[in-house]
Motif scaffolding. Structure first.
Motif, PDB file in Angstrom:
ATOM      1  N   SER A   1      11.669   9.859  -2.291  1.00  0.00           N
ATOM      2  CA  SER A   1      12.770   9.749  -1.332  1.00  0.00           C
ATOM      3  C   SER A   1      12.390  10.328   0.024  1.00  0.00           C
ATOM      4  O   SER A   1      12.625   9.700   1.068  1.00  0.00           O
ATOM      5  N   ILE A   2      11.805  11.518   0.010  1.00  0.00           N
ATOM      6  CA  ILE A   2      11.426  12.153   1.274  1.00  0.00           C
ATOM      7  C   ILE A   2      10.380  11.321   2.001  1.00  0.00           C
ATOM      8  O   ILE A   2      10.478  11.083   3.215  1.00  0.00           O
ATOM      9  N   ARG A   3       9.388  10.862   1.249  1.00  0.00           N
ATOM     10  CA  ARG A   3       8.325  10.047   1.868  1.00  0.00           C
ATOM     11  C   ARG A   3       8.892   8.748   2.432  1.00  0.00           C
ATOM     12  O   ARG A   3       8.536   8.325   3.541  1.00  0.00           O
TER      13      ARG A   3
ATOM     14  N   TRP B   1       0.841  -1.194   0.000  1.00  0.00           N
ATOM     15  CA  TRP B   1       0.000   0.000   0.000  1.00  0.00           C
ATOM     16  C   TRP B   1       0.876   1.243   0.000  1.00  0.00           C
ATOM     17  O   TRP B   1       0.633   2.188  -0.741  1.00  0.00           O
ATOM     18  N   PHE B   2       1.925   1.238   0.809  1.00  0.00           N
ATOM     19  CA  PHE B   2       2.815   2.392   0.891  1.00  0.00           C
ATOM     20  C   PHE B   2       3.460   2.673  -0.466  1.00  0.00           C
ATOM     21  O   PHE B   2       3.567   3.828  -0.886  1.00  0.00           O
TER      22      PHE B   2
ATOM     23  N   VAL C   1       9.281   7.776   6.584  1.00  0.00           N
ATOM     24  CA  VAL C   1       8.697   6.592   7.215  1.00  0.00           C
ATOM     25  C   VAL C   1       9.779   5.733   7.862  1.00  0.00           C
ATOM     26  O   VAL C   1       9.628   5.245   8.988  1.00  0.00           O
ATOM     27  N   LYS C   2      10.895   5.572   7.162  1.00  0.00           N
ATOM     28  CA  LYS C   2      11.969   4.714   7.673  1.00  0.00           C
ATOM     29  C   LYS C   2      12.587   5.270   8.949  1.00  0.00           C
ATOM     30  O   LYS C   2      12.858   4.522   9.910  1.00  0.00           O
ATOM     31  N   TYR C   3      12.812   6.577   8.976  1.00  0.00           N
ATOM     32  CA  TYR C   3      13.500   7.185  10.120  1.00  0.00           C
ATOM     33  C   TYR C   3      12.553   7.951  11.046  1.00  0.00           C
ATOM     34  O   TYR C   3      13.003   8.685  11.927  1.00  0.00           O
TER      35      TYR C   3
ATOM     36  N   ASP D   1       2.723  12.360   9.882  1.00  0.00           N
ATOM     37  CA  ASP D   1       3.550  11.836   8.803  1.00  0.00           C
ATOM     38  C   ASP D   1       3.938  12.941   7.821  1.00  0.00           C
ATOM     39  O   ASP D   1       3.187  13.895   7.606  1.00  0.00           O
ATOM     40  N   ILE D   2       5.129  12.814   7.216  1.00  0.00           N
ATOM     41  CA  ILE D   2       5.543  13.727   6.149  1.00  0.00           C
ATOM     42  C   ILE D   2       4.853  13.266   4.866  1.00  0.00           C
ATOM     43  O   ILE D   2       5.191  12.233   4.307  1.00  0.00           O
ATOM     44  N   TYR D   3       3.867  14.016   4.388  1.00  0.00           N
ATOM     45  CA  TYR D   3       3.070  13.605   3.228  1.00  0.00           C
ATOM     46  C   TYR D   3       2.953  14.770   2.259  1.00  0.00           C
ATOM     47  O   TYR D   3       3.616  14.801   1.227  1.00  0.00           O
ATOM     48  N   ALA D   4       2.142  15.747   2.604  1.00  0.00           N
ATOM     49  CA  ALA D   4       1.985  16.909   1.728  1.00  0.00           C
ATOM     50  C   ALA D   4       3.286  17.695   1.609  1.00  0.00           C
ATOM     51  O   ALA D   4       3.577  18.277   0.554  1.00  0.00           O
TER      52      ALA D   4
END
Length: 224
Positions: free
Chosen positions: A201-203, A107-108, A207-209, A165-168
């Protein structure tokens, strides 16, 4: 057959105010976002029709809001291909999507790809209509993120874009990179690839960090 397909893409590109390559990008983004919406609907035990509605709203919702704000007919109302794409996405999930339904990572992946590609089409379409660059960045963000807001509302979740979350913000960063490339005359396709890489990359790194924006605390969260 190839010539007919190319002619169709050229006609659609003229209608959508997008280069031919960006029409292809929009198709891929439509499929990616539709699959992400259908996958989440399946997790909520929606039936096929409900899942199709959620997938379609995810795929065309952001672009619809963008086109209304730009004062033009929503893109899917002048061409049924996008609605058909959403139907094919549902069929794909029904036939081959058990792993997609089970795995959170899939989904991600689809959601992030859709976010990056729709951000690009929103940017390019707005610039081609003669709007200023800051409007293009906003419309790119709306195109990429608003469909996810509609999706989350339909499945009774707090919209991802309003959470920590970092999204927009990934869309905004990708939009700024696109505008810089546009300003220096970078080829549109190369510019699109760079912008998509930035968003993805940012998204992914967020999520990873566990990168997060600061949370705005209300009265109930004040320290004693």
């Amino acid at each position: 057959m190839t010539e007919n397909l190319l002619h169709l893409l050229q006609v659609m590109g003229t209608t959508l105010r997008l280069p031919v390559s960006f029409v292809v990008i929009e198709f891929i983004g439509t499929m990616a976002f539709a699959i992400s919406g259908i996958r989440l609907a399946s997790a909520k035990q929606f039936d096929w029709f409900g899942a199709y509605i959620v997938g379609t709203a995810t795929a065309v919702g952001g672009g619809t809001i963008r086109d209304i704000m730009l004062g033009i007919p929503p893109f899917w109302m002048t061409n049924p291909v996008y609605i058909i794409c959403c139907g094919l996405s549902l069929l794909y999930v029904i036939l081959f999507g058990k792993k997609i339904i089970r795995q959170q990572s899939t989904w991600f992946i689809f959601d992030t790809i859709g976010l990056a590609l729709f951000n690009i089409t929103g940017l390019e379409k707005t610039l081609n209509m003669g709007y200023p660059v800051w409007t293009a960045v906003i419309m790119g963000c709306v195109t990429g993120a608003a469909g996810g807001v509609i999706r989350d509302i339909l499945i009774n979740e707090v919209p991802l874009v309003f959470r920590k979350d970092i999204y927009a913000m990934a869309c905004i960063a990708g939009g700024i990179v696109y505008i810089i490339g546009y300003s220096v005359g970078l080829q549109a396709e190369v510019n699109a690839i760079l912008s998509a890489i930035i968003v993805i990359s940012i998204r992914t790194l967020a999520v990873k960090y566990h990168w997060q924006l600061p949370i705005l605390k209300g009265e109930d969260h004040k320290e004693e």
